[in-house]
Design a protein around this motif. Structure first.
Motif, mmCIF file in Angstrom:
data_model
loop_
_atom_site.group_PDB
_atom_site.id
_atom_site.type_symbol
_atom_site.label_atom_id
_atom_site.label_comp_id
_atom_site.label_asym_id
_atom_site.label_seq_id
_atom_site.Cartn_x
_atom_site.Cartn_y
_atom_site.Cartn_z
ATOM 1 N N GLU A 161 32.762 40.384 46.872
ATOM 2 C CA GLU A 161 33.801 41.070 47.641
ATOM 3 C C GLU A 161 33.539 41.018 49.143
ATOM 4 O O GLU A 161 34.485 40.998 49.945
ATOM 5 N N LEU A 162 32.281 40.970 49.529
ATOM 6 C CA LEU A 162 31.934 40.939 50.943
ATOM 7 C C LEU A 162 32.158 39.566 51.575
ATOM 8 O O LEU A 162 32.129 39.440 52.803
ATOM 9 N N THR A 163 32.372 38.547 50.751
ATOM 10 C CA THR A 163 32.551 37.175 51.262
ATOM 11 C C THR A 163 33.851 36.583 50.726
ATOM 12 O O THR A 163 33.833 35.555 50.041
ATOM 13 N N PRO A 164 34.997 37.194 51.025
ATOM 14 C CA PRO A 164 36.268 36.750 50.438
ATOM 15 C C PRO A 164 36.715 35.363 50.873
ATOM 16 O O PRO A 164 37.506 34.717 50.174
ATOM 17 N N ALA A 165 36.241 34.891 52.019
ATOM 18 C CA ALA A 165 36.669 33.577 52.505
ATOM 19 C C ALA A 165 35.964 32.433 51.775
ATOM 20 O O ALA A 165 36.390 31.279 51.882
ATOM 21 N N ALA A 166 34.905 32.741 51.051
ATOM 22 C CA ALA A 166 34.114 31.711 50.375
ATOM 23 C C ALA A 166 34.594 31.492 48.945
ATOM 24 O O ALA A 166 35.292 32.325 48.364
ATOM 25 N N GLU A 167 34.210 30.362 48.387
ATOM 26 C CA GLU A 167 34.285 30.179 46.946
ATOM 27 C C GLU A 167 33.023 30.803 46.354
ATOM 28 O O GLU A 167 32.051 31.059 47.064
ATOM 29 N N HIS A 168 33.033 31.040 45.047
ATOM 30 C CA HIS A 168 31.886 31.711 44.435
ATOM 31 C C HIS A 168 31.513 31.060 43.112
ATOM 32 O O HIS A 168 32.375 30.568 42.378
#
Length: 250
Positions: A161-168
């Motif tokens: 949630e803290l890195t919404p711009a990334a893929e996961h």
């Protein structure tokens, strides 16, 4: 891909492919390059008692990624109870503890592992500081955490949630054991490679018959000789007698 594997097997049967575990192993560097199509990896972690640091080191050992320790400007208390009190206060106040250093050459990294211990059912607030300090667009984040009791999934999800711009990619949480790290990384690397094919790497595999295959041998990502290709699943590193290496996902 099946034709390539049949070609490899036939060449191995025709030549004296009598390699054993004692044969020269694949280099560590080549094993690292087999993961995530050789993209740059950063392993960023916050550790209080050392458990998360050990997990980060294990990830580094497998991936060859750069280690970056997320260290607070104001150290947390070294005693357990006072530390929990500070951590709870930070969580309740949505604090952003300052971090000592910054990641050098952030733009060069494609895969970013982010790890921490579970504090008060979630990630420590210093992870929020870290996540908000960088642009994650175009990057792939892999969360990991260590925990004493539970709330593993909640903590992994918090990092997502803290890195919404990334893929996961799927994260990993443990109570301290690093036994599953290799299998986990190989699995998520395979998923990433499937979604992000490296055209140059694929071309190299398809043109493998241009290699000098008189002494072809196959290894896994840890450099161990693979004799039974049919039953092997994962990334294979192919070495020819010319010293060149290729990688395939099977």
């Amino acid at each position: 891909m099946k034709k390539l594997l049949l070609l490899i097997l036939s060449l191995m049967s025709i030549t004296s492919c009598s390699a054993t575990v004692s044969d020269e192993p694949q280099s560590t560097a080549a094993a690292h390059e087999a993961l995530f199509n050789g993209k740059k990896v950063l392993v960023a972690y916050f550790s209080w008692g050392g458990t998360t640091r050990r997990m980060a080191q294990a990830i580094h050992d497998v991936t060859g990624g750069e280690l970056f320790e997320i260290e607070p400007v104001v150290p947390y208390p070294t005693s357990y109870t006072p530390c929990t009190e500070v951590a709870l206060e930070e969580r309740d106040n949505d604090a952003r503890p300052a971090i000592k250093a910054t990641v050098a050459d952030w733009d060069q990294y494609d895969i970013v592992f982010i790890g921490c211990p579970v504090w008060w059912h979630t990630a420590p607030m210093i992870i929020s500081t870290f996540a908000e300090s960088y642009d994650f667009a175009g990057k792939t984040v892999v969360p990991f955490c260590t925990y004493a009791a539970t709330y593993r999934d909640e903590t992994l999800q918090k990092i997502v949630e803290l890195t919404p711009a990334a893929e996961h990619l799927a994260g990993l949480g443990t109570t301290g054991s690093t036994n599953g790290v290799v299998a986990w990384i190989e699995r998520i690397s395979s998923q990433w490679v499937t979604n992000h094919p490296d055209d140059s790497a694929d071309a190299a595999v398809l043109e493998a018959d241009n290699m000098n295959l008189a002494a072809i041998a196959c290894y896994d990502i840890k450099g161990r000789y693979v004799s039974d290709i049919d039953s092997y699943n994962g990334l294979l590193i192919i070495r020819g007698s010319d010293g060149a290496t290729r990688k395939i996902l099977k």
